[in-house]
Design an enzyme around this catalytic site. Structure first.
Site, PDB file in Angstrom:
ATOM      1  N   PHE A 218      61.724 -50.570  40.351  1.00 34.30           N
ATOM      2  CA  PHE A 218      62.583 -50.663  41.542  1.00 34.30           C
ATOM      3  C   PHE A 218      63.868 -49.888  41.258  1.00 34.30           C
ATOM      4  CE2 PHE A 218      62.981 -54.324  38.757  1.00 34.30           C
ATOM      5  CZ  PHE A 218      64.352 -54.350  38.471  1.00 34.30           C
TER       6      PHE A 218
ATOM      7  N   PHE B 216      67.431 -50.048  40.425  1.00 32.52           N
ATOM      8  CA  PHE B 216      67.114 -49.064  39.395  1.00 32.52           C
ATOM      9  C   PHE B 216      66.771 -49.795  38.112  1.00 32.52           C
ATOM     10  CE2 PHE B 216      69.993 -47.208  42.488  1.00 32.52           C
ATOM     11  CZ  PHE B 216      69.356 -46.026  42.785  1.00 32.52           C
TER      12      PHE B 216
END
Ligand code: CUA
Length: 163
Positions: free
Chosen positions: A82, A84
């Site tokens: 995802f 980050f």
């Protein structure tokens, strides 16, 4: 317009060849389009299955990220990418283990690369990217994102500890 007999035959022959050519093209395109979706763009031994990126976090097996023992020093690793980062945050893998990675993204396209190994995957929302790797060296391995995914792309990483 008056045509000679031979001209008529040639014209007919030309038209027939064109029709045959178009049919061959059409059948070829249909055969490609009819491939099962899971079999498309599967290169380098990677296989892909699908999952809904919006509900992936509550969908088994991605509701429990990490290693799952499936045999003698053999594991499935369920991971989520995802912006980050990656889930699980840190993963410990027993030395010598064969690990089957199953990884997907819950937002945009990310990468999953372990420098120094041949592990290098593209992680696409909606698809489960799979790859198997045997960890034969003890130590800490860095996992990096190698697909530009936004402002903190450079910071996106996690660690795998082999011991
Ligand atoms: Cu995720 Cu770059």
């Amino acid at each position: 317009m008056h045509l000679h007999r031979y001209e008529k035959i040639w014209l007919l022959f030309g038209v027939s060849m064109l029709v045959v050519f178009l049919i061959v093209l059409g059948v070829g395109a249909f055969a490609q389009g009819a491939q099962p979706p899971g079999q498309q763009h599967s290169g380098h031994g990677a296989q892909r299955e699908t999952v809904n990126p919006e509900t992936v976090e509550s969908t088994a097996p991605f509701n429990q990220l990490g290693l799952k023992k499936i045999g003698e020093n053999e594991y499935d690793a369920y991971m989520l990418a995802f912006a980050f980062g990656y889930g699980p945050e840190k993963m410990e893998i027993p030395l010598g283990a064969t690990v089957h990675f199953h990884i997907t993204s819950k937002d945009v396209v990310h990468g999953f690369e372990i420098p120094g190994t041949n592990v290098n995957m593209m992680v696409v929302p909606g698809e489960i990217t799979q790859m198997t790797y045997k960890f034969t060296k003890a130590g800490e391995l860095l996992v990096l994102c190698n697909e530009y995914c936004g402002i903190a792309h450079e910071m996106m990483q996690t660690r795998i500890i082999v011991k």
